[in-house]
Design an enzyme around this catalytic site. Structure first.
Site, PDB file in Angstrom:
ATOM      1  N   CYS A   1      52.472 -36.734   6.827  1.00 17.72           N
ATOM      2  CA  CYS A   1      52.063 -37.105   5.474  1.00 17.72           C
ATOM      3  C   CYS A   1      51.887 -35.795   4.719  1.00 17.72           C
ATOM      4  CB  CYS A   1      50.742 -37.874   5.535  1.00 17.72           C
ATOM      5  SG  CYS A   1      49.981 -38.199   3.929  1.00 17.72           S
TER       6      CYS A   1
ATOM      7  N   CYS B   1      57.688 -35.720   0.525  1.00 14.34           N
ATOM      8  CA  CYS B   1      56.895 -36.887   0.927  1.00 14.34           C
ATOM      9  C   CYS B   1      57.722 -37.610   1.978  1.00 14.34           C
ATOM     10  CB  CYS B   1      56.629 -37.802  -0.265  1.00 14.34           C
ATOM     11  SG  CYS B   1      55.872 -39.381   0.194  1.00 14.34           S
TER      12      CYS B   1
END
EC number: 5.1.1.3
Length: 270
Positions: free
Chosen positions: A70, A194
């Site tokens: 993440c 991302c």
């Protein structure tokens, strides 16, 4: 032996898929904090607390090494975790490192002064929290000089992907690329900062044009992890089975994850 993979939602499954293909003999425990997703709109203290809680849960599953799949957690929490929180017998790795290694063509352990690199104009697409942290620019500055980074906070893209709304996700990606190109008309490289974004890689590439090199994290992280475990085999933990944990509703998350990876994924409650 098991390695933990953590994400605020489903994006980390792109990393999990790549590391499982690269290291088929290693069990992986995936933890999705779906109840608190997305992290990209939270403040740094909140992200730190949630990331620490998730990491502890993976340690409890026998994972001495945890990958923060993440970017928001890697950007907003990892440095603080490494400086003040992680015990000596555990390791937590982020997903920025392999990207920066690829972009600057130098290894992480290379502590020589920053130097000129081939790529001078880089577009960074990431969540608002990752962009606000400036973590990517900070890490890049340790290794390269003269690189202009233009960052675009991509509001809404993660939500659209998590909800399975591909049409909205594509429209948002095109809109964010257009916004960035108004500020940087000719990027040489684009970072998909991302772990949800590899699912939209074709749309990013199409909107940016064929002359832009798009760096996507999943395969870079898989190679980096294989290299790390070859050097530090003691951090393959005691866990023996692969599993999927979520703080959200297991049935709903399982269905979305199955759509996401196009193979059956079954989550259990964390």
């Amino acid at each position: 032996m098991a390695v933990g993979v953590f994400d605020s939602g489903l994006g980390g499954l792109t990393v999990l898929d790549a590391v499982q293909r690269r290291l088929p003999e290693v069990p992986f425990v995936y933890f999705g904090d779906n109840a608190h997703a997305p992290y990209g709109v939270r403040d740094a203290d909140d992200i730190f607390a949630l990331t620490c809680a998730a990491t502890e849960r993976l340690w409890a599953e026998g994972c001495d090494l945890v990958i923060l799949a993440c970017n928001t957690a890697s950007a907003a929490a990892l440095k603080r975790m490494q400086e003040s929180w992680i015990p000596r017998d555990k390791r937590v790795l982020g997903v920025f490192v392999p990207l920066i290694e690829a972009l600057t063509e130098r290894q992480w352990g290379d502590n020589s002064p920053p130097r000129e690199v081939a790529v001078k104009h880089v577009a960074l697409f990431a969540t608002p929290a990752t962009v606000a942290s400036r973590a990517f620019q900070r890490e890049l500055a340790f290794r390269a000089i003269g690189v202009d980074v233009e960052a675009q906070p991509c509001g809404g893209v993660v939500d659209a992907i998590e909800q399975g709304d591909e049409i909205l996700a594509e429209a948002l990606v095109r809109s964010h690329v257009e916004a960035l190109k108004r500020r940087m008309p000719h990027p040489q490289a684009a970072i998909l900062g991302c772990t949800h974004y590899p699912l939209m890689e074709a749309t990013f590439q199409e909107a940016l044009g064929p002359e832009v090199t798009v760096y996507s994290q999943a395969n870079l992280v898989a190679e980096s992890l294989a290299d790390y475990l070859a050097r530090r085999p003691e951090f393959v933990g005691q866990g023996t089975e692969s599993k999927f944990l979520t703080t959200g509703d297991p049935r709903s998350v399982s269905n979305k994850a199955t759509q996401f990876l196009r193979r059956r994924i079954t989550f259990e409650a964390a």
